[in-house]
Motif scaffolding. Structure first.
Motif, PDB file in Angstrom:
ATOM      1  N   ALA A 119      14.159  92.674  43.477  1.00 14.76           N
ATOM      2  CA  ALA A 119      15.650  92.099  43.509  1.00 14.76           C
ATOM      3  C   ALA A 119      16.253  91.908  44.898  1.00 14.76           C
ATOM      4  O   ALA A 119      16.806  90.943  45.293  1.00 14.76           O
ATOM      5  CB  ALA A 119      16.561  92.743  42.614  1.00 14.76           C
ATOM      6  N   ASN A 124      19.078  89.166  44.795  1.00 16.18           N
ATOM      7  CA  ASN A 124      19.699  89.363  43.590  1.00 16.18           C
ATOM      8  C   ASN A 124      20.591  90.509  43.556  1.00 16.18           C
ATOM      9  O   ASN A 124      20.067  91.502  43.175  1.00 16.18           O
ATOM     10  CB  ASN A 124      18.827  89.170  42.463  1.00 16.18           C
ATOM     11  N   THR A 127      21.647  92.170  40.075  1.00 12.07           N
ATOM     12  CA  THR A 127      20.323  92.852  39.459  1.00 12.07           C
ATOM     13  C   THR A 127      20.044  93.985  40.393  1.00 12.07           C
ATOM     14  O   THR A 127      19.776  94.973  39.461  1.00 12.07           O
ATOM     15  CB  THR A 127      19.029  91.773  39.602  1.00 12.07           C
TER      16      THR A 127
END
Length: 149
Positions: A119, A124, A127
């Motif tokens: 992640a 991300n 996340t």
């Protein structure tokens, strides 16, 4: 047969030529790359999985051809044929980030750490925050990071 087969990623993790791994590399070659301190534990985990059919998991360090250490986490299970004999062992190996070297044998922590690394690499952020939270909930000292939040 006492051979492991893998793809180019598996080969790269262990520092072995992809053509060697795709043709089948002897299990002893792979075990020989695991540092002695971790080797007996991992071999025991795999042996138990072969005998019982239970999941095998664990983190361990290997010595690469350039002399560097790499921490890997593996998961596997031995399947049985109709007669109940061990017939096929399948699993996965992931590169464990340096911050995950103390993962021990907890597959939940290992999987969350690997997902967190991915992640973060992909950007991300949401996340990554959820995964950090999950790692913190597993128990104190199970994850250390430079970010707190």
């Amino acid at each position: 047969m006492n051979a492991l087969y893998g793809d180019a990623i598996f080969a790269k993790l262990y520092g072995i030529a992809p053509e060697v791994v795709s043709a089948g590399v002897d299990v002893e070659v792979i075990l020989g790359k695991i540092i002695e301190e971790d080797r007996h534990r991992i071999a025991g985990n795999v042996r138990k999985a072969i005998l019982t059919g239970e999941l095998s998991s664990g983190s361990y360090r290997i010595l690469l051809p350039d002399g560097k250490l790499r921490t890997l986490t593996s998961f596997g299970r031995c399947f049985r044929n109709e007669s109940g004999d061990a017939s096929f062992y399948s699993g996965a190996v992931i590169d464990t980030p340096a911050s995950g070297q103390a993962l021990g044998n907890d597959p939940l922590v290992a999987l969350c750490q690997a997902a967190l690394s991915l992640a973060e690499q992909r950007g991300n952020e949401l996340t990554a925050r959820y995964l950090l939270s999950a790692l913190k909930s597993v128990g104190p000292g199970s994850h250390s990071t430079s970010e707190d939040g």
